[in-house]
Design an enzyme around this catalytic site. Structure first.
Site, PDB file in Angstrom:
ATOM      1  N   GLN B 125      -6.254 -20.258  -3.166  1.00 44.82           N
ATOM      2  CA  GLN B 125      -6.684 -18.917  -3.543  1.00 44.82           C
ATOM      3  C   GLN B 125      -6.072 -18.522  -4.887  1.00 44.82           C
ATOM      4  OE1 GLN B 125      -4.926 -15.671  -1.240  1.00 44.82           O
ATOM      5  NE2 GLN B 125      -6.970 -14.910  -0.832  1.00 44.82           N
ATOM      6  N   SER B 128      -3.492 -13.646  -6.954  1.00 43.89           N
ATOM      7  CA  SER B 128      -2.306 -13.037  -7.551  1.00 43.89           C
ATOM      8  C   SER B 128      -2.051 -13.589  -8.951  1.00 43.89           C
ATOM      9  CB  SER B 128      -1.084 -13.330  -6.688  1.00 43.89           C
ATOM     10  OG  SER B 128      -1.192 -12.667  -5.453  1.00 43.89           O
ATOM     11  N   GLU B 255      -8.512 -12.087   5.916  1.00 42.21           N
ATOM     12  CA  GLU B 255      -7.125 -12.515   5.809  1.00 42.21           C
ATOM     13  C   GLU B 255      -6.214 -11.603   6.624  1.00 42.21           C
ATOM     14  OE1 GLU B 255      -4.086 -13.884   2.240  1.00 42.21           O
ATOM     15  OE2 GLU B 255      -5.651 -12.446   1.791  1.00 42.21           O
ATOM     16  N   ASN B 372       3.132  -5.335   3.678  1.00 42.65           N
ATOM     17  CA  ASN B 372       2.989  -4.408   4.791  1.00 42.65           C
ATOM     18  C   ASN B 372       3.131  -2.948   4.339  1.00 42.65           C
ATOM     19  OD1 ASN B 372       2.565  -6.648   6.278  1.00 42.65           O
ATOM     20  ND2 ASN B 372       4.191  -6.266   7.781  1.00 42.65           N
ATOM     21  N   GLU B 373       3.747  -2.757   3.176  1.00 43.73           N
ATOM     22  CA  GLU B 373       3.800  -1.385   2.641  1.00 43.73           C
ATOM     23  C   GLU B 373       2.377  -0.938   2.267  1.00 43.73           C
ATOM     24  OE1 GLU B 373       6.061  -3.761   1.885  1.00 43.73           O
ATOM     25  OE2 GLU B 373       7.574  -2.774   3.128  1.00 43.73           O
TER      26      GLU B 373
END
Lengths: 377, 389
Positions: B125, B128, B255, B372-373
């Site tokens: 992938q 980022s 995802e 997770n934020e």
């Protein structure tokens, strides 16, 4: 495979929710507060009952959900009842639906043929479906909610939370009886939740109508205790949802620094964590209700052989209690000072959650029950 | 509620189980995030493909079995209960493939999907970048139009690319409209890693395995799609030009949701944790045994939650933003499972064994696929309805 309530169950629960939104708004819950706590807070001089809500539920058939058809009930399952109880929790209804329609109807339904006093059992089942208030208590002098307005009490000599789990109980000593309110000694006590109508109940196990004795009573006690813990779990899920909704609504309106406080990330993360706790507690409650309704547990490889019904209920009670406790503190913190008053509605829900999170075994008690089964092999 | 499996589902489970019993390599394989381990895992993927277990939920034409979502869950349960190897093809089959099924042309589907299920093309992938992590819309790698040559030229840098050093192809987002900002003007490209102008540098993750890579693109040419195999072998565009954000978002929900983390995986870890706790219960503190029980309960709750999700999906109700609940829960549960195991091991926990390695891997869960934020923001804003600003 289908992990969801039936369409009929969803509709029934939604109809209950709509009915309670009309008949049991927070103002009605506050007005049901009574006793010293009611006077002290200036909230109400009630007796822990909202009769308009109770009567409407009776008319809808809620109280007879578990009652057999012969006694005028709907002969449906605990699967069906938990959705309704979540709605009762959501509106913080103080009336003892969980007890009458849940613990009592289920327990009496189990022995409607076998009880020493079959007549009393069947009469009481019919009375429950018709709206009579029957509550339950475990042990020789238990705290019983709504006891002061109950018509009848279903009393169990053994309190499963007090028995040393390492020592086998003596089944021969167990006894379950039905008693009129006039046959017990009620000592009203003050709960932090002024709508609980809580009393210490002292009673004579030799009196009343005998529902079960000996090993049958022992089995019935264990069964009733599971239903009581399950019913509390469903109420706690509903209470958790309600407190999250109240808080989301409040932080969306309340402005500081020129913006709604709900736009701050710290507040968002608090509420996301609270919602997560409730979200992942609910499937455990639904699963426990399914198993308690006679459903088969899902099969998965490597699953640990356990007494699935008891583990499922303890899992549900442990997680719903922890979730609800977490939500109370999160909701209060996010409300800020207004939450720290008896003028906002939040406290009505918080105080109920504090009571139910520890009734019929707190999370530590139920976690230990799971642990004993899990690590026994 | 009906928590029983049908006869055909039971038969499917039995078929999975017998094949896995006969084929899963005893003692497991070395980490698939090292060059040697990757090669062994690749052989395993070929073995899975030959027996048609590599992509059970895909159509038979592409190497699958047309399995239902329920059967997919069963396969995953059996796969992890059997202790079968990690799936090095996972980023392709779970993240890219659903997007190709949704946005690919029939020619693209026919070209890419069979090669992916056969583990001939191995996808990583490329999302980022050094300055765009959770803030995916901040990417700056660009795609420049070359009308003369009839295609696009890609330049820029991608990073944290899982197994990039061992894969053959990259799917990623590039800014195709130079005047655009944020999530507008992006295009979703498919490109081979051996294309001219492509440089891949692997580097060590927390556990030291070369599981990460940086990918540098310097004028990498991707020709316009003319529907021929020769052209598709040199890459292509998924969905429309400048429409990459919508295409990519379809992949993030895979995802974050259930496809990446099936409950079977955590139930298998929980079962191993319980075995360890039974062995060590005499020498373990009550608080540690409680943590084991809590972690086991997490895995149960997650499995039941997933059954509810799959019920919804099967009946046409999409979980949508609710998948953010899953991602936060499974990633933090994975940490709790491994933390409890390390606490049971006590002083021996620091030995570089499976539980420590698993713990190191679990630590990545709350970070990747949107931290997770970010997930908590999504829960608060899109599920609970809190104001964005």
């Amino acid at each position: 495979m289908r992990f969801a309530p039936t369409e009929e169950q969803t509709e029934f629960a939604a109809a209950t929710g709509a009915l309670l939104a009309d008949t049991c708004p927070p103002s009605a819950v506050a007005a049901a507060w009574g006793g010293e706590v009611g006077r002290h807070t200036g909230l109400g001089d009630g007796d822990g009952r909202i009769r308009a809500a109770w009567d409407a539920l009776v008319e809808m058939g809620v109280n007879g959900i578990l009652v057999p058809e012969q006694q005028g009930g709907l002969a449906m399952s605990l699967d069906h009842l938990v959705g309704v109880l979540e709605e009762c929790g959501y509106s913080a209804l103080p009336d003892p639906v969980a007890d009458s329609a849940g613990v009592v109807a289920h327990s009496l339904g189990q022995c409607s043929d076998t009880a020493p006093d079959v007549g009393a059992v069947n009469d009481t089942l019919a009375a429950v479906a018709a709206g009579s208030t029957v509550v339950s208590g475990f042990g020789s002098s238990p705290l019983v909610a709504s006891a002061t307005t109950a018509d009848t009490l279903l009393m169990f000599t053994r309190d499963p939370t007090r028995v040393d789990p390492d020592a086998p109980a003596d089944p021969a000593a167990d006894r379950v009886v039905l008693l009129d309110r006039s046959e017990v000694d009620l000592e009203p006590v003050e709960s932090v939740d002024g709508s609980r109508a809580l009393a210490r109940v002292r009673w004579d196990a030799a009196s009343g109508a005998c529902v079960a004795q000996g090993s049958a009573a022992s089995a019935l006690t264990d069964e009733a205790f599971l239903v009581a813990a399950l019913a509390d779990s469903a109420l706690l899920v509903g209470l958790g949802r309600a407190m999250i909704d109240l808080t989301v609504s409040y932080v969306g309106e309340r402005k500081q620094f020129g913006v709604p406080v709900g736009s701050f990330q710290a507040v968002k993360h608090h509420l996301a964590d609270a919602a997560l706790a409730v979200q992942f507690a609910e499937p455990l409650v639904r699963n426990a209700a399914h198993l308690m309704s006679g459903g088969v547990a899902v099969e998965a490889p490597g699953s640990i052989p356990t007494d699935s019904r008891s583990v499922a209920v303890s899992a549900a009670k442990a997680r719903s209690s922890d979730a609800a406790k977490k939500v109370t503190e999160t909701a209060l913190q996010c409300h800020g000072a207004i939450g720290y008053t008896v003028e906002a509605d939040l406290h009505l829900f918080m105080k109920r959650a504090w009571a139910l999170a520890r009734s019929h075994g707190d999370s530590a008690f139920h976690l230990k029950r799971v642990r004993r089964q899990l690590l026994a092999g | 509620m009906d928590l029983t499996w049908s006869d055909s589902e039971q038969a499917f489970r039995q078929e999975c189980r017998s094949w896995l019993e006969g084929n899963v390599p005893a003692g497991g394989l070395d980490s698939g995030d090292t060059a040697e381990g990757f090669a062994r895992h690749l052989e395993w993927e070929h073995q899975l493909h030959e027996a048609r277990w590599s992509v059970v939920s895909w159509p038979e034409a592409y190497g699958g079995r047309d399995a239902s979502l329920w059967e997919w869950l069963i396969f995953e349960e059996e796969y992890y209960a059997a202790g079968a190897p990690q799936r090095i093809t996972q980023n392709g089959i779970f993240l890219l493939a659903p997007t190709i099924f949704e946005f690919g042309t029939p020619a693209q589907q026919d070209h890419y999907l069979p090669r992916m299920s056969a583990a001939r093309d191995l996808w990583c992938q490329g999302w980022s970048e050094p300055n765009a992590g959770s803030d995916l819309a901040g990417i700056s790698s660009r795609a420049v139009r070359d009308d003369e040559a009839g295609g696009w030229r890609l330049s820029g840098q991608k990073t944290w690319t899982t197994r990039g050093a061992f894969c053959t192809h990259l799917f990623g987002l590039f800014r195709s409209d130079p005047g655009s900002e944020r999530h507008r003007g992006l295009t979703y490209f498919l490109v081979p890693l051996d294309a001219e102008g492509m440089t891949v540098r692997g580097f060590g993750r927390l556990d030291g395995d070369e599981g990460f890579a940086e990918v540098f693109l310097d004028d990498v040419f991707v020709p316009d799609d003319d529907g021929t195999t020769a052209t598709m072998e040199r890459g292509g565009i998924l969905g429309g030009v400048d429409e990459g954000w919508g295409v990519a978002m379809a992949t993030t929900s895979s995802e974050r949701g259930l496809t990446l983390r099936s409950p079977g995986r955590f139930r298998a870890t929980a079962a191993r944790l319980v075995d360890l706790a039974r062995d060590r219960r005499g020498e373990s503190a009550d608080s540690v045994l409680d943590a084991v029980t809590e972690a086991w309960l997490d895995a149960e709750a997650y499995a039941l939650y997933t059954l509810a999700d799959v019920t919804d999906l099967s009946e046409g109700r999409s979980p949508g933003a609710r998948s953010s609940y899953n991602k936060v829960f499974w990633s933090e549960m994975d940490l709790r499972l491994h933390r409890a195991a390390l606490d049971l091991l006590g002083a021996e926990a620091e030995l570089d064994g499976g539980w420590m390695k698993g713990y190191e891997f679990a630590l990545s869960g709350p970070i990747y696929a949107g931290t997770n934020e970010i997930q908590r923001n999504i829960i608060a804003e899109r599920v609970l309805g809190l104001p964005r600003k």
